[in-house]
Every structure is written in C-alpha cells, then in structure tokens.
Write a protein that holds these residues in place. Structure first.
Motif, PDB file in Angstrom:
ATOM      1  N   PHE A   1      -2.137  24.096  -9.045  1.00 42.91           N
ATOM      2  CA  PHE A   1      -2.912  22.866  -8.987  1.00 42.91           C
ATOM      3  C   PHE A   1      -3.112  22.239 -10.370  1.00 42.91           C
ATOM      4  CE2 PHE A   1      -4.645  25.308  -5.245  1.00 42.91           C
ATOM      5  CZ  PHE A   1      -3.855  24.644  -4.331  1.00 42.91           C
ATOM      6  N   VAL A   2      -3.121  23.049 -11.418  1.00 42.68           N
ATOM      7  CA  VAL A   2      -3.255  22.498 -12.765  1.00 42.68           C
ATOM      8  C   VAL A   2      -2.040  21.636 -13.092  1.00 42.68           C
ATOM      9  CG1 VAL A   2      -3.410  23.045 -15.214  1.00 42.68           C
ATOM     10  CG2 VAL A   2      -4.697  24.406 -13.553  1.00 42.68           C
TER      11      VAL A   2
ATOM     12  N   ALA B   1       4.190  14.113  -3.046  1.00 45.22           N
ATOM     13  CA  ALA B   1       3.395  14.658  -4.139  1.00 45.22           C
ATOM     14  C   ALA B   1       4.268  15.581  -4.982  1.00 45.22           C
ATOM     15  CB  ALA B   1       2.193  15.417  -3.579  1.00 45.22           C
ATOM     16  N   PRO B   2       3.881  15.883  -6.215  1.00 43.61           N
ATOM     17  CA  PRO B   2       4.660  16.806  -7.051  1.00 43.61           C
ATOM     18  C   PRO B   2       4.862  18.157  -6.375  1.00 43.61           C
ATOM     19  CG  PRO B   2       3.033  15.655  -8.381  1.00 43.61           C
ATOM     20  CD  PRO B   2       2.755  15.284  -6.961  1.00 43.61           C
ATOM     21  N   ALA B   3       6.012  18.769  -6.631  1.00 39.39           N
ATOM     22  CA  ALA B   3       6.360  20.049  -5.993  1.00 39.39           C
ATOM     23  C   ALA B   3       5.416  21.170  -6.393  1.00 39.39           C
ATOM     24  CB  ALA B   3       7.795  20.420  -6.352  1.00 39.39           C
ATOM     25  N   ALA B   4       4.715  21.017  -7.505  1.00 34.19           N
ATOM     26  CA  ALA B   4       3.808  22.073  -7.968  1.00 34.19           C
ATOM     27  C   ALA B   4       2.692  22.344  -6.964  1.00 34.19           C
ATOM     28  CB  ALA B   4       3.213  21.696  -9.321  1.00 34.19           C
TER      29      ALA B   4
ATOM     30  N   GLU C   1       0.773  16.351 -13.334  1.00 30.61           N
ATOM     31  CA  GLU C   1       1.964  15.543 -13.070  1.00 30.61           C
ATOM     32  C   GLU C   1       1.619  14.315 -12.229  1.00 30.61           C
ATOM     33  OE1 GLU C   1       4.819  18.086 -11.245  1.00 30.61           O
ATOM     34  OE2 GLU C   1       5.324  19.151 -13.112  1.00 30.61           O
ATOM     35  N   LEU C   2       0.741  14.500 -11.244  1.00 35.75           N
ATOM     36  CA  LEU C   2       0.344  13.376 -10.402  1.00 35.75           C
ATOM     37  C   LEU C   2      -0.414  12.331 -11.207  1.00 35.75           C
ATOM     38  CD1 LEU C   2       0.136  12.053  -7.632  1.00 35.75           C
ATOM     39  CD2 LEU C   2      -1.857  13.505  -7.150  1.00 35.75           C
ATOM     40  N   ALA C   3      -1.352  12.778 -12.044  1.00 35.24           N
ATOM     41  CA  ALA C   3      -2.122  11.843 -12.873  1.00 35.24           C
ATOM     42  C   ALA C   3      -1.214  11.108 -13.855  1.00 35.24           C
ATOM     43  CB  ALA C   3      -3.232  12.583 -13.618  1.00 35.24           C
ATOM     44  N   ASP C   4      -0.254  11.823 -14.460  1.00 36.57           N
ATOM     45  CA  ASP C   4       0.674  11.179 -15.394  1.00 36.57           C
ATOM     46  C   ASP C   4       1.516  10.113 -14.686  1.00 36.57           C
ATOM     47  OD1 ASP C   4      -0.165  12.608 -17.592  1.00 36.57           O
ATOM     48  OD2 ASP C   4       1.352  14.181 -17.371  1.00 36.57           O
TER      49      ASP C   4
ATOM     50  N   ILE D   1       0.855  -1.197   0.000  1.00 41.17           N
ATOM     51  CA  ILE D   1       0.000   0.000   0.000  1.00 41.17           C
ATOM     52  C   ILE D   1       0.887   1.242   0.000  1.00 41.17           C
ATOM     53  CG2 ILE D   1      -1.818   1.262   1.204  1.00 41.17           C
ATOM     54  CD1 ILE D   1      -2.538  -1.402   2.597  1.00 41.17           C
ATOM     55  N   THR D   2       0.667   2.116  -0.954  1.00 40.70           N
ATOM     56  CA  THR D   2       1.407   3.379  -1.047  1.00 40.70           C
ATOM     57  C   THR D   2       0.425   4.533  -0.890  1.00 40.70           C
ATOM     58  OG1 THR D   2       3.034   2.405  -2.559  1.00 40.70           O
ATOM     59  CG2 THR D   2       2.920   4.807  -2.458  1.00 40.70           C
ATOM     60  N   VAL D   3       0.742   5.456   0.011  1.00 40.35           N
ATOM     61  CA  VAL D   3      -0.099   6.631   0.241  1.00 40.35           C
ATOM     62  C   VAL D   3       0.646   7.867  -0.251  1.00 40.35           C
ATOM     63  CG1 VAL D   3      -1.259   8.066   1.966  1.00 40.35           C
ATOM     64  CG2 VAL D   3      -1.258   5.577   2.208  1.00 40.35           C
ATOM     65  N   ILE D   4      -0.040   8.695  -1.024  1.00 37.95           N
ATOM     66  CA  ILE D   4       0.526   9.941  -1.548  1.00 37.95           C
ATOM     67  C   ILE D   4      -0.254  11.105  -0.928  1.00 37.95           C
ATOM     68  CG2 ILE D   4       1.132  11.255  -3.610  1.00 37.95           C
ATOM     69  CD1 ILE D   4       0.932   8.651  -5.194  1.00 37.95           C
ATOM     70  N   PRO D   5       0.237  11.681   0.176  1.00 37.25           N
ATOM     71  CA  PRO D   5      -0.487  12.786   0.806  1.00 37.25           C
ATOM     72  C   PRO D   5      -0.223  14.100   0.083  1.00 37.25           C
ATOM     73  CG  PRO D   5       1.445  12.217   2.112  1.00 37.25           C
ATOM     74  CD  PRO D   5       1.424  11.278   0.938  1.00 37.25           C
TER      75      PRO D   5
END
Length: 290
Positions: A144-145, A135-138, A150-153, A111-115
C-alpha cells in the motif's frame, strides 16, 4: 432425523469457519490500526512544517493548489479485495454512484473512476457515462505504501498537465470498531485552509533555519502532503474493512447458534416421537401375546 443430523453438522462446520475468519480479521485489524496510528503523526508534522513556513510570510503558491473550473474529474474509490464483510463494499459503491450523479448534475461529462479493490470493480461497471482506469499493480501485491505513492504521483502529473481539473477520493472513515462512515475527500487541488498555530511543548513558537529557501522546501512539501493523505485514506479504508468483517462474522456466528438451537430442538422432538412410537409398538405386541 438423518437429514437434521446432516444440517446440524453443516452449521457446526460453518460456525467454525466464521469463528476462524473473525480471529484472522481481529489480528489484521490490530496490524492496520497500528499502521494508521503511526502514519498520522507523520502527516501532522508535515502540516506543522507547512504552517510554520507560511507564518514566515512565504508567498509561494503551488500549481497543485490551483483551483479551476472542473470539466474533467477523476474519482478514486477504495474498497476491499475480499468479500464476507457485510455491506462494506455496497456502501462504497453507493457513495461512488451518488458522487458520479452529482458530477453529472454539475454538468461534468468527462468522468474517470479509478477503483482500488476487486470487489468494487463489478459494481462500478454498472454506472453509465464514465471511464475506468486501472489502479497501480502494487495494490494487488498488498504494497500500500508503493501503491498509494504511485497513484498520487499519477494524479498529480495528470492534474498539472490539466487532464484532470479535480480529483476526489471515496473512502471509508474509521471512527470506531462499530462505526465506519463512507465519505468523499477532495484530493486535488490541495486544500490549504488549515489554520493550525504551531507551538512547541514549551509553549514557544518553533524556529527553523530554512535551507536552501522557503520556496524550494514548499515545492517539495506539497507532494509529500499528498502522498501522506492518500496513504492515510487507504489505511482508513483497510481498517474499516477488517472491522466490518469482524462484525459480519460475529453476526454469522450468532445466527448459526440460533439455528443450531432450533435444529437441535427439532431433532430432540423427532427422537422423542420415535422412542414413544417404539414403546407403543412394544406395549401393543405384549398385549397381543397376552
């Protein structure tokens, strides 16, 4: 009396601060609400295009919709970067803990959690038997865009390479100013169970020329749907955060007003007792002289 004066001044200062934070949160709420309202038609149009191509008997099946036995899962948790928003972050942390417990009940160990959000990280760290991923640095830059893209990719690439078999998102659904509901939304594999009938304003089914071909368009459309979904979930959480902060600051203002009334009443009582005592001393001194 001096101590009560200090407390009254302190509560007045706190009330001004909470009032200012409420005004700031109200302005931010309107901004994020507008962004959320603007994002939904774009996502709906993508689904309309998908539904139309599917009605044209396109048999393309994306690997992003492949369902397989879940052995490795990823859980994205959207929360806030700032506090003073009531139990908003607490509810998200509880939902994350419940979801991780459900995974373990299903026999899933990887299980990996990305807060996403500074306030959720410390709460999630207390959960045992999971891994963390930044999470991505953005997101830290409030972009947020870019962050959601980046997170979805990253999640799509990990899903296609079979590092994850399932991806879900914990977010807060913004229903109204007074109602925000923590929810878990499946992200990957992409669910394609919508059965929307696409028609134009004239009541006729739309007609498109597909170029270069339906399969190529669908291959491009799937990632766009996931980008739009992740962005909407992020905006819904941000909108809920500001609504929760407004309610928390309003509650703090009301409590401060009640406390001020109690302190002012206590101060008036002490002042009255002091005046009465001084009058009695004056009267006693006059009687002695007489």
């Amino acid at each position: 009396m001096r101590e009560l004066k200090g407390r009254i001044s302190s509560v007045h200062s706190s009330q001004k601060m909470t009032g200012a934070m409420k005004m700031i949160a109200s302005a931010r709420l309107r901004q994020v609400e507008n962004k959320l309202a603007q994002a939904r038609p774009y996502q709906q149009k993508l689904w309309d295009i998908y539904a139309h191509i599917r009605q044209s008997e396109c048999d393309y099946v994306s690997p992003l919709s492949e369902k397989r036995e879940a052995e490795r899962v990823a859980l994205v948790a959207f929360a806030s970067d700032e506090g003073l928003c009531g139990i908003f972050n607490v509810n998200i942390a509880k939902k994350v803990a419940e979801t991780v417990s459900r995974y373990k009940t299903e026999g899933i160990k990887d299980i990996t959690v990305i807060p996403v959000g500074k306030k959720i990280f410390s709460d999630v760290r207390r959960i045992t038997g999971i891994r963390f991923q930044e999470a991505p640095a953005a997101f830290a830059e409030k972009d947020f865009v870019k962050g959601t893209r980046e997170l979805a990719d990253h999640l799509m690439e990990a899903f296609l390479s079979k590092r994850y078999d399932r991806v879900e998102v914990v977010y807060t659904y913004y229903k109204s100013m007074g109602t925000q509901i923590p929810m878990v939304r499946p992200f990957l594999p992409l669910s394609l169970d919508r059965q929307d009938k696409v028609v134009t304003s004239s009541g006729l089914e739309p007609w498109y020329i597909l170029e270069p071909d339906a399969e190529s368009i669908m291959a491009t459309l799937y990632p766009l749907l996931l980008h739009a979904l992740m962005y909407e979930l992020c905006l819904s959480t941000r909108t809920s955060e500001q609504a929760a902060r407004i309610l928390a600051m309003q509650t703090a203002n009301d409590n401060a007003s009640k406390l001020l009334d109690e302190l002012q009443l206590e101060y008036n009582k002490l002042r009255q007792q002091s005046i009465t005592s001084e009058l009695l001393d004056i009267a006693g001194g006059s009687n002695v002289e007489g």
